[in-house]
Motif scaffolding. Sequence first.
Motif, PDB file in Angstrom:
ATOM      1  N   ALA A  54      20.308  -2.297  27.775  1.00  0.00           N
ATOM      2  CA  ALA A  54      21.192  -2.496  28.923  1.00  0.00           C
ATOM      3  C   ALA A  54      22.228  -1.389  28.995  1.00  0.00           C
ATOM      4  CB  ALA A  54      21.878  -3.858  28.831  1.00  0.00           C
ATOM      5  N   ALA A  55      22.759  -1.006  27.846  1.00  0.00           N
ATOM      6  CA  ALA A  55      23.761   0.060  27.815  1.00  0.00           C
ATOM      7  C   ALA A  55      23.176   1.370  28.318  1.00  0.00           C
ATOM      8  CB  ALA A  55      24.299   0.231  26.397  1.00  0.00           C
ATOM      9  N   ALA A  56      21.966   1.694  27.877  1.00  0.00           N
ATOM     10  CA  ALA A  56      21.337   2.946  28.289  1.00  0.00           C
ATOM     11  C   ALA A  56      21.023   2.944  29.781  1.00  0.00           C
ATOM     12  CB  ALA A  56      20.059   3.170  27.485  1.00  0.00           C
ATOM     13  N   THR A  57      20.565   1.813  30.294  1.00  0.00           N
ATOM     14  CA  THR A  57      20.253   1.717  31.720  1.00  0.00           C
ATOM     15  C   THR A  57      21.515   1.875  32.557  1.00  0.00           C
ATOM     16  OG1 THR A  57      18.388   0.256  31.255  1.00  0.00           O
ATOM     17  CG2 THR A  57      19.229   0.266  33.510  1.00  0.00           C
ATOM     18  N   ALA A  58      22.582   1.210  32.160  1.00  0.00           N
ATOM     19  CA  ALA A  58      23.848   1.329  32.890  1.00  0.00           C
ATOM     20  C   ALA A  58      24.366   2.761  32.847  1.00  0.00           C
ATOM     21  CB  ALA A  58      24.879   0.366  32.310  1.00  0.00           C
ATOM     22  N   ALA A  59      24.289   3.390  31.677  1.00  0.00           N
ATOM     23  CA  ALA A  59      24.775   4.769  31.543  1.00  0.00           C
ATOM     24  C   ALA A  59      23.985   5.724  32.413  1.00  0.00           C
ATOM     25  CB  ALA A  59      24.697   5.201  30.080  1.00  0.00           C
ATOM     26  N   ARG A  60      22.699   5.455  32.580  1.00  0.00           N
ATOM     27  CA  ARG A  60      21.853   6.346  33.380  1.00  0.00           C
ATOM     28  C   ARG A  60      22.233   6.327  34.851  1.00  0.00           C
ATOM     29  NH1 ARG A  60      15.271   6.981  33.510  1.00  0.00           N
ATOM     30  NH2 ARG A  60      15.185   8.209  35.409  1.00  0.00           N
ATOM     31  N   TYR A  61      22.525   5.130  35.384  1.00  0.00           N
ATOM     32  CA  TYR A  61      22.714   5.011  36.829  1.00  0.00           C
ATOM     33  C   TYR A  61      24.171   4.970  37.281  1.00  0.00           C
ATOM     34  CZ  TYR A  61      17.722   4.236  37.033  1.00  0.00           C
ATOM     35  OH  TYR A  61      16.361   4.399  36.921  1.00  0.00           O
ATOM     36  N   THR A  62      25.097   4.768  36.350  1.00  0.00           N
ATOM     37  CA  THR A  62      26.509   4.710  36.738  1.00  0.00           C
ATOM     38  C   THR A  62      27.012   5.999  37.402  1.00  0.00           C
ATOM     39  OG1 THR A  62      27.046   3.012  35.098  1.00  0.00           O
ATOM     40  CG2 THR A  62      28.858   4.392  35.871  1.00  0.00           C
ATOM     41  N   PRO A  63      26.600   7.201  36.941  1.00  0.00           N
ATOM     42  CA  PRO A  63      27.100   8.415  37.604  1.00  0.00           C
ATOM     43  C   PRO A  63      26.809   8.481  39.102  1.00  0.00           C
ATOM     44  CG  PRO A  63      26.178   8.982  35.481  1.00  0.00           C
ATOM     45  CD  PRO A  63      25.848   7.542  35.708  1.00  0.00           C
ATOM     46  N   LEU A  64      25.685   7.930  39.550  1.00  0.00           N
ATOM     47  CA  LEU A  64      25.392   7.909  40.988  1.00  0.00           C
ATOM     48  C   LEU A  64      26.442   7.102  41.742  1.00  0.00           C
ATOM     49  CD1 LEU A  64      21.523   7.302  40.941  1.00  0.00           C
ATOM     50  CD2 LEU A  64      22.678   9.396  41.676  1.00  0.00           C
ATOM     51  N   ILE A  65      26.902   6.020  41.124  1.00  0.00           N
ATOM     52  CA  ILE A  65      27.910   5.169  41.746  1.00  0.00           C
ATOM     53  C   ILE A  65      29.272   5.842  41.713  1.00  0.00           C
ATOM     54  CG2 ILE A  65      28.982   2.876  41.680  1.00  0.00           C
ATOM     55  CD1 ILE A  65      26.491   2.019  39.972  1.00  0.00           C
ATOM     56  N   ARG A  66      29.577   6.480  40.593  1.00  0.00           N
ATOM     57  CA  ARG A  66      30.885   7.105  40.432  1.00  0.00           C
ATOM     58  C   ARG A  66      31.136   8.185  41.493  1.00  0.00           C
ATOM     59  NH1 ARG A  66      33.280   3.204  37.933  1.00  0.00           N
ATOM     60  NH2 ARG A  66      33.352   3.276  35.650  1.00  0.00           N
ATOM     61  N   ARG A  67      30.092   8.904  41.865  1.00  0.00           N
ATOM     62  CA  ARG A  67      30.287   9.938  42.893  1.00  0.00           C
ATOM     63  C   ARG A  67      30.828   9.336  44.180  1.00  0.00           C
ATOM     64  NH1 ARG A  67      25.862  14.231  44.270  1.00  0.00           N
ATOM     65  NH2 ARG A  67      24.395  12.504  44.290  1.00  0.00           N
ATOM     66  N   LEU A  68      30.265   8.203  44.592  1.00  0.00           N
ATOM     67  CA  LEU A  68      30.722   7.576  45.830  1.00  0.00           C
ATOM     68  C   LEU A  68      32.100   6.945  45.639  1.00  0.00           C
ATOM     69  CD1 LEU A  68      30.079   6.913  48.755  1.00  0.00           C
ATOM     70  CD2 LEU A  68      29.070   4.759  47.971  1.00  0.00           C
ATOM     71  N   GLU A  69      32.332   6.338  44.478  1.00  0.00           N
ATOM     72  CA  GLU A  69      33.654   5.771  44.212  1.00  0.00           C
ATOM     73  C   GLU A  69      34.737   6.833  44.329  1.00  0.00           C
ATOM     74  OE1 GLU A  69      34.118   2.353  41.171  1.00  0.00           O
ATOM     75  OE2 GLU A  69      32.593   3.687  40.347  1.00  0.00           O
ATOM     76  N   ARG A  70      34.478   7.992  43.745  1.00  0.00           N
ATOM     77  CA  ARG A  70      35.465   9.067  43.793  1.00  0.00           C
ATOM     78  C   ARG A  70      35.709   9.516  45.236  1.00  0.00           C
ATOM     79  NH1 ARG A  70      36.685  11.643  38.947  1.00  0.00           N
ATOM     80  NH2 ARG A  70      37.519  13.329  40.214  1.00  0.00           N
ATOM     81  N   ARG A  71      34.648   9.596  46.005  1.00  0.00           N
ATOM     82  CA  ARG A  71      34.801  10.017  47.404  1.00  0.00           C
ATOM     83  C   ARG A  71      35.633   9.010  48.176  1.00  0.00           C
ATOM     84  NH1 ARG A  71      29.634  11.485  51.061  1.00  0.00           N
ATOM     85  NH2 ARG A  71      29.690  13.294  49.674  1.00  0.00           N
ATOM     86  N   ARG A  72      35.311   7.727  48.027  1.00  0.00           N
ATOM     87  CA  ARG A  72      36.053   6.688  48.745  1.00  0.00           C
ATOM     88  C   ARG A  72      37.521   6.672  48.301  1.00  0.00           C
ATOM     89  NH1 ARG A  72      32.362   6.710  52.010  1.00  0.00           N
ATOM     90  NH2 ARG A  72      30.978   4.936  52.434  1.00  0.00           N
ATOM     91  N   PHE A  73      37.731   6.837  47.004  1.00  0.00           N
ATOM     92  CA  PHE A  73      39.090   6.872  46.472  1.00  0.00           C
ATOM     93  C   PHE A  73      39.851   8.036  47.099  1.00  0.00           C
ATOM     94  CE2 PHE A  73      42.585   6.892  43.624  1.00  0.00           C
ATOM     95  CZ  PHE A  73      42.566   5.728  42.886  1.00  0.00           C
ATOM     96  N   GLY A  74      39.208   9.185  47.177  1.00  0.00           N
ATOM     97  CA  GLY A  74      39.849  10.363  47.758  1.00  0.00           C
ATOM     98  C   GLY A  74      40.119  10.229  49.230  1.00  0.00           C
TER      99      GLY A  74
END
Length: 212
Positions: free
Chosen positions: A148-168
């Motif tokens: 579960a940890a490896a799966t989350a680590a693999r796909y979290t960066p895709l989400i973070r890109r959008l989070e950062r954009r929305r935050f900005g």
Amino acid sequence: MEAIQRTLLRDRAYEAIRDAIVAGDIEPGAVVRDAEFAERLGLSRAPVREAFSRLVDEGLLESKPQSYTRVTPVVAADVRDAAAVVGAMHELVTRVAVPRLLAADIVTMSAANERFAAAVRAGDVDTALRADDDLHDVLVRVSGNRAAAATAARYTPLIRRLERRRFGEGGTCSSPGLHERLIAACADADVDGAVRVTAEIWRTLVDLADPD
């Protein structure tokens, strides 16, 4: 020893390039070249190429053989899919971890949420995301579920890109309050309640990817 050294160099290249993409330092559509990153990171081209290959697999880069390797665009459907998968992994680890949590783990989660809330108020996206990771990582760690940890680590960066954009873009964040509810459920050893709040947290990220 040589194999270990190669792995360390590859991971160093991977983390540096991944973080630059997620932070927006390398914009969507930008072409990346192994020679340039090798020079920038003080590495040979081999670990950079291996890092590129891994980032292609994870959806942050796209490559056309003998033509280009470039940063992928932020695609809402891809982010929604990633958030659904990562959310499912966090629900799973939460269910396993809550009965195992110690008082010290609750303190760690609470401290992380305080840092998160302060960073959100200050508009400090880097600190906010690090604190968010620190909070949820407690549950991942305590669960002991490496898959579960490896799966989350693999796909979290895709989400973070959008989070950062929305935050900005001045987007708001309701997660501090949701985190408080999650921590309260964890402190009460309320497994079902903690899982429900976890699902709600990740639904907000799925919603974040909905087109405006």
